[in-house]
Design a protein around this motif. Sequence first.
Motif, PDB file in Angstrom:
ATOM      1  N   THR A   1       3.515  -2.635   9.817  1.00  0.00           N
ATOM      2  CA  THR A   1       3.695  -1.388  10.570  1.00  0.00           C
ATOM      3  C   THR A   1       4.154  -0.190   9.751  1.00  0.00           C
ATOM      4  OG1 THR A   1       5.948  -2.038  11.133  1.00  0.00           O
ATOM      5  CG2 THR A   1       4.248  -2.570  12.740  1.00  0.00           C
TER       6      THR A   1
ATOM      7  N   ASN B   1       1.508   2.630   4.594  1.00  0.00           N
ATOM      8  CA  ASN B   1       0.297   3.286   5.070  1.00  0.00           C
ATOM      9  C   ASN B   1      -0.676   3.441   3.908  1.00  0.00           C
ATOM     10  OD1 ASN B   1      -1.516   4.689   6.551  1.00  0.00           O
ATOM     11  ND2 ASN B   1      -0.347   6.615   6.588  1.00  0.00           N
ATOM     12  N   PRO B   2      -1.848   2.758   3.907  1.00  0.00           N
ATOM     13  CA  PRO B   2      -2.332   1.848   4.953  1.00  0.00           C
ATOM     14  C   PRO B   2      -1.537   0.550   5.002  1.00  0.00           C
ATOM     15  CG  PRO B   2      -3.815   1.811   3.058  1.00  0.00           C
ATOM     16  CD  PRO B   2      -2.813   2.887   2.789  1.00  0.00           C
ATOM     17  N   PRO B   3      -1.566  -0.138   6.148  1.00  0.00           N
ATOM     18  CA  PRO B   3      -0.780  -1.370   6.270  1.00  0.00           C
ATOM     19  C   PRO B   3      -1.263  -2.439   5.293  1.00  0.00           C
ATOM     20  CG  PRO B   3      -1.898  -0.840   8.355  1.00  0.00           C
ATOM     21  CD  PRO B   3      -2.308   0.195   7.366  1.00  0.00           C
TER      22      PRO B   3
ATOM     23  N   ASN C   1      -3.712  -0.506  -0.243  1.00  0.00           N
ATOM     24  CA  ASN C   1      -2.359   0.051  -0.362  1.00  0.00           C
ATOM     25  C   ASN C   1      -1.862  -0.260  -1.773  1.00  0.00           C
ATOM     26  OD1 ASN C   1       0.566  -0.098  -0.543  1.00  0.00           O
ATOM     27  ND2 ASN C   1       0.532   0.468   1.616  1.00  0.00           N
TER      28      ASN C   1
END
Length: 368
Positions: A202, A205-207, A266
């Motif tokens: 969560t 970003n990105p997960p 990520n």
Amino acid sequence: THQPSAQQHGFAWRALDDACARVLPQLFPSENFFKRREEVRRRVEACLNNADVLGNGRRLVLRVFGSSANLFGAEGADLDMCVVPAASEEDTELSSPEVCRRVGEALESAGAKNVQVRDTARVPIVLFADPQTGLDCDVSTHNPLALRNTELLRAYAKIDGRVRGMAYVIKKWAKIRGINSPSDGTLSSYGYILCVLAFLQTVPNPPILPSLQRLDLDWPNPKNPDRPPPERVPHPFDASRDVCLSFHDPDKTGSLADLREIAGRNRQSLGELLALFFRHYAWDVDYRNLVVAPRTACVLPKANKAELDCWPQNPHLAIEDPFETHYDVAHVLKYPKHQLVRKEFMRASKLIDDAAAQRVDPDLVLDY
Ligand code: CTP
Ligand code: MG
């Protein structure tokens, strides 16, 4: 107070990266870790079968769960084992306190040390030390959900190296700070790992992680586009409930490379993620209103969960078990201990900010 600049943060993150690079090789287990544990498992299994603990000559198999099997185990961890009947027969009677007591007697006769039989626990369990290796062990007599959540954690661990890296550092940090002892009202290792998974789903970003349980519902299945919803099975200890044990297993579905590629988009380093993790649980989580829920890959409002009776809107950390969705893995944390754990998240986060502002090594966070 003065907030460190982006450049100063970068300095602290790199120092944390270096600290992780030093510490992690000592924490990851060797080949021997698994070999030694397998020898103990076999010996205990033979001992319980020789003593005929299931009665009428029925054979049992001992299966390993917890950190000796979930890829989050370090040297010094206990060996968690669970009795499973060798033949696929009714296993409900395994939960009987009687089987648990027979396991205790068999181990005692075989010379196990410090045998403690907890036959009235929710999951009946026998704790002991293996006489040959000194290894702390436990045998539970009927624990299918723990076997399944071990497989789930293992699947997450394989998706990206940062999952294990973070979990090992957080587990070690929690042990050193004295906040990893459910019997004293702090959080279990399992609870910390669920916090790491929920964070990786969560916050970055990105997960870095998806929810493998949600993916099971959503993943396209060309062979069976009208696949029925995953089956629910009776809860092993509570006849009034049922549970859904399915999740998307990348090893079985051949999707591991895809999930790794997605995680790799990520590029945040372990040091940066650790700094964000501490900050998240120190300051950003709305503890009164939200439940940490790696089943959903998003935070759940406690208000919805309240219908299910055990999610009071108090300021305590609450963690939904991925399979037993009514069960709060953090229920042992009462107010003073919740504050203690929260203060430790704040302490770590402040140390990292201070290290950034003053350009000193944030070694104190990982002071071992
Ligand atoms: N478990 C569970 N529900 C809990 C606590 C534990 O199902 N509330 C199960 C999980 O399968 C977990 C195992 O019991 O992996 C062992 O729990 P724990 O000792 O907290 O975790 P480990 O991963 O074994 O950590 P350690 O290395 O500290 O022993
Ligand atoms: Mg364990």
